[in-house]
Design a protein around this motif. Structure first.
Motif, mmCIF file in Angstrom:
data_model
loop_
_atom_site.group_PDB
_atom_site.id
_atom_site.type_symbol
_atom_site.label_atom_id
_atom_site.label_comp_id
_atom_site.label_asym_id
_atom_site.label_seq_id
_atom_site.Cartn_x
_atom_site.Cartn_y
_atom_site.Cartn_z
ATOM 1 N N ALA A 117 26.492 29.533 9.798
ATOM 2 C CA ALA A 117 27.722 28.765 9.608
ATOM 3 C C ALA A 117 28.039 27.946 10.854
ATOM 4 N N TYR A 118 27.797 28.507 12.041
ATOM 5 C CA TYR A 118 28.024 27.766 13.276
ATOM 6 C C TYR A 118 27.065 26.569 13.377
ATOM 7 N N LEU A 119 25.816 26.789 13.005
ATOM 8 C CA LEU A 119 24.835 25.705 13.065
ATOM 9 C C LEU A 119 25.209 24.572 12.115
ATOM 10 N N LYS A 120 25.714 24.920 10.941
ATOM 11 C CA LYS A 120 26.122 23.887 9.987
ATOM 12 C C LYS A 120 27.387 23.178 10.457
ATOM 13 N N MET A 121 28.285 23.926 11.103
ATOM 14 C CA MET A 121 29.475 23.298 11.658
ATOM 15 C C MET A 121 29.087 22.314 12.763
ATOM 16 N N SER A 122 28.043 22.619 13.499
ATOM 17 C CA SER A 122 27.535 21.687 14.512
ATOM 18 C C SER A 122 27.178 20.351 13.871
ATOM 19 N N VAL A 123 26.563 20.408 12.700
ATOM 20 C CA VAL A 123 26.178 19.174 12.006
ATOM 21 C C VAL A 123 27.416 18.393 11.561
ATOM 22 N N VAL A 124 28.437 19.110 11.103
ATOM 23 C CA VAL A 124 29.689 18.437 10.719
ATOM 24 C C VAL A 124 30.252 17.681 11.917
ATOM 25 N N TYR A 125 30.309 18.332 13.069
ATOM 26 C CA TYR A 125 30.824 17.660 14.266
ATOM 27 C C TYR A 125 29.934 16.491 14.673
ATOM 28 N N PHE A 126 28.631 16.628 14.453
ATOM 29 C CA PHE A 126 27.708 15.521 14.737
ATOM 30 C C PHE A 126 28.097 14.292 13.921
ATOM 31 N N HIS A 127 28.351 14.493 12.638
ATOM 32 C CA HIS A 127 28.751 13.384 11.779
ATOM 33 C C HIS A 127 30.080 12.782 12.227
ATOM 34 N N GLN A 128 30.926 13.608 12.794
ATOM 35 C CA GLN A 128 32.225 13.135 13.267
ATOM 36 C C GLN A 128 32.138 12.515 14.659
ATOM 37 N N GLU A 129 30.905 12.475 15.184
ATOM 38 C CA GLU A 129 30.633 11.921 16.511
ATOM 39 C C GLU A 129 31.350 12.698 17.611
ATOM 40 N N GLU A 130 31.599 13.963 17.364
ATOM 41 C CA GLU A 130 32.166 14.860 18.374
ATOM 42 C C GLU A 130 31.017 15.688 18.950
ATOM 43 N N TYR A 131 30.257 15.094 19.848
ATOM 44 C CA TYR A 131 29.000 15.681 20.281
ATOM 45 C C TYR A 131 29.188 16.911 21.170
ATOM 46 N N LYS A 157 31.525 19.145 20.744
ATOM 47 C CA LYS A 157 31.753 20.210 19.767
ATOM 48 C C LYS A 157 30.454 20.566 19.047
ATOM 49 N N ALA A 158 29.651 19.547 18.747
ATOM 50 C CA ALA A 158 28.369 19.797 18.080
ATOM 51 C C ALA A 158 27.506 20.714 18.941
ATOM 52 N N GLU A 170 28.614 22.767 21.297
ATOM 53 C CA GLU A 170 29.279 24.064 21.403
ATOM 54 C C GLU A 170 28.905 24.970 20.232
ATOM 55 N N TYR A 171 28.950 24.414 19.016
ATOM 56 C CA TYR A 171 28.658 25.234 17.844
ATOM 57 C C TYR A 171 27.165 25.488 17.695
ATOM 58 N N LEU A 172 26.342 24.551 18.141
ATOM 59 C CA LEU A 172 24.905 24.804 18.107
ATOM 60 C C LEU A 172 24.560 25.982 19.019
ATOM 61 N N HIS A 173 25.145 26.018 20.215
ATOM 62 C CA HIS A 173 24.858 27.128 21.125
ATOM 63 C C HIS A 173 25.369 28.450 20.571
ATOM 64 N N LYS A 174 26.546 28.426 19.949
ATOM 65 C CA LYS A 174 27.061 29.650 19.343
ATOM 66 C C LYS A 174 26.127 30.131 18.234
ATOM 67 N N GLY A 175 25.661 29.200 17.411
ATOM 68 C CA GLY A 175 24.789 29.563 16.302
ATOM 69 C C GLY A 175 23.450 30.099 16.761
ATOM 70 N N GLU A 212 17.935 14.650 17.373
ATOM 71 C CA GLU A 212 18.919 13.579 17.221
ATOM 72 C C GLU A 212 20.187 13.859 18.024
ATOM 73 N N LEU A 213 20.566 15.123 18.108
ATOM 74 C CA LEU A 213 21.733 15.463 18.907
ATOM 75 C C LEU A 213 21.457 15.176 20.385
ATOM 76 N N ILE A 214 20.272 15.534 20.851
ATOM 77 C CA ILE A 214 19.897 15.253 22.236
ATOM 78 C C ILE A 214 19.913 13.752 22.498
ATOM 79 N N ALA A 215 19.476 12.957 21.499
ATOM 80 C CA ALA A 215 19.469 11.506 21.657
ATOM 81 C C ALA A 215 20.882 10.948 21.807
ATOM 82 N N LYS A 216 21.851 11.593 21.165
ATOM 83 C CA LYS A 216 23.238 11.153 21.265
ATOM 84 C C LYS A 216 23.885 11.628 22.566
ATOM 85 N N LYS A 217 23.554 12.860 22.956
ATOM 86 C CA LYS A 217 24.084 13.416 24.197
ATOM 87 C C LYS A 217 23.206 14.578 24.637
#
Length: 251
Positions: A199-213, A215-216, A218-223, A238-243
Motif C-alpha cells: 500500500a505504501y509503494l502504491k501511495m508513492s505512485v499516487v504522489y508521483f502523479h501529483q508531482e509530489e516527489y 512524498k513519493a 517517503e512512501y517508497l522508502h516506507k514500502g 522514473e522517480l529518480i529521473a524526476k528527483k
C-alpha cells in the motif's frame, strides 16, 4: 514489468491457505464438473460466448436447464463436502492453480462454481477481479473487487488492489477523480494495516502523479522497508529521473 505507471497486478492471495491434499483434489475435482471448452459458432460467425468463461456467469439470469445443472452440481458437493463453504474454498484453490498455469478460462469457471456454493466469499470476487484486471478490463475488475470490499470493507490488501486498478484507469484516461479515489483507498488500506508495504509503494505512485516527489520517495522508502519484492524497477527509474533519492539508497 510493464510501463511504470501501469501498476503490476499480482494476486496471489491466500493460495496456500486453501491448500488441499493432492488425493482429495483429484477425487473431488470430478464432481459434476468437466473442464470447459470454448463453444464456437459456424466458421462464418464470430465465436460464441460460453457463460462459464464470464465472471459470475456473465451476470445473466440462469435458464431452466442451467438451474437444473447447478442444482445437480450443488447436490454432488453436498454429498462430498461437510459444508458448502468448504466446497467453495476447494474450487477457489483449484481456480488459483489453473490461473497459475495460464488457464484463465478454466480459472474463471472454477471461481464461478465457488460462487455458486458461497456468494459471500470475498476471494471469489477478488480472484475474478484479478483476472479482469490482468486482461485490461478495469471497469469490470473494479466492479468485482468492490463486491468483495462490500463484504470486507477494511481488508487492507483488497483496498490496495482496488487502488491499483483505479491507478491503471488514471493512466488510461488521466481522470483526476481516479487518482483521488486511489489516494483515499490507500489511506484506508494503511489505516487498516500499517504494515502493508504494498500500500505504501502504491501511495508513492499516487504522489508521483501529483508531482509530489518528496512524498513519493517517503512512501517508497516506507514500502521497501517492509517488502522489497513489490518495487517496480521501471517506476524507480522514473522517480529518480524526476528527483534523486534524498536518502541516497537508490541510484
Amino acid at each position: 514489468m510493464k510501463n511504470l505507471l501501469i501498476i503490476p497486478f499480482v494476486m496471489l492471495i491466500a493460495v496456500g491457505a486453501y491448500a488441499q491434499k493432492k488425493g482429495k483434489k483429484e477425487n473431488k475435482e470430478n464432481i459434476n464438473v468437466s473442464t470447459p471448452t470454448t463453444l464456437r459458432s459456424p466458421k462464418s460467425e464470430a465465436p460464441a460466448v460460453d457463460l462459464k468463461f464470464l465472471p459470475l456467469f456473465g451476470g445473466q439470469p440462469r435458464s431452466a436447464a442451467q438451474q437444473q445443472e447447478d442444482q445437480a452440481f450443488l447436490a454432488d458437493c453436498d454429498r462430498s463436502f461437510s459444508t458448502r463453504e468448504e466446497a467453495s474454498k476447494f474450487f477457489e484453490t483449484r481456480a488459483w492453480e489453473y490461473l497459475q498455469e495460464g488457464k484463465s478460462d478454466t480459472a474463471i469457471y472454477r471461481f464461478n462454481l465457488a460462487w455458486l456454493l458461497n456468494n459471500k466469499s470475498v476471494n471469489v470476487y477478488w480472484g475474478l477481479g484479478a483476472i479482469a484486471a490482468e486482461k485490461g478490463k478495469n471497469d469490470n475488475a473494479i466492479e468485482l473487487l468492490e463486491k468483495g470490499l462490500a463484504l470486507e470493507p477494511n481488508n487492507s490488501a483488497l483496498l490496495a488492489d482496488v487502488a491499483s486498478v483505479r491507478l491503471n484507469k488514471y493512466k488510461v484516461k488521466s481522470d483526476k477523480k481516479e487518482l483521488k479515489t486511489s489516494f483515499d483507498l490507500l489511506q484506508k488500506s494503511i489505516q487498516a494495516d500499517s504494515t502493508n508495504g504494498g500500500a505504501y509503494l502504491k501511495m508513492s505512485v499516487v504522489y508521483f502523479h501529483q508531482e509530489e516527489y518528496d512524498k513519493a520517495w517517503e512512501y517508497l522508502h516506507k514500502g521497501t522497508a517492509m517488502q522489497i519484492g513489490g518495487l517496480d524497477i521501471g517506476y524507480l527509474a522514473e522517480l529518480i529521473a524526476k528527483k534523486p533519492d534524498p536518502q541516497g539508497k537508490f541510484k
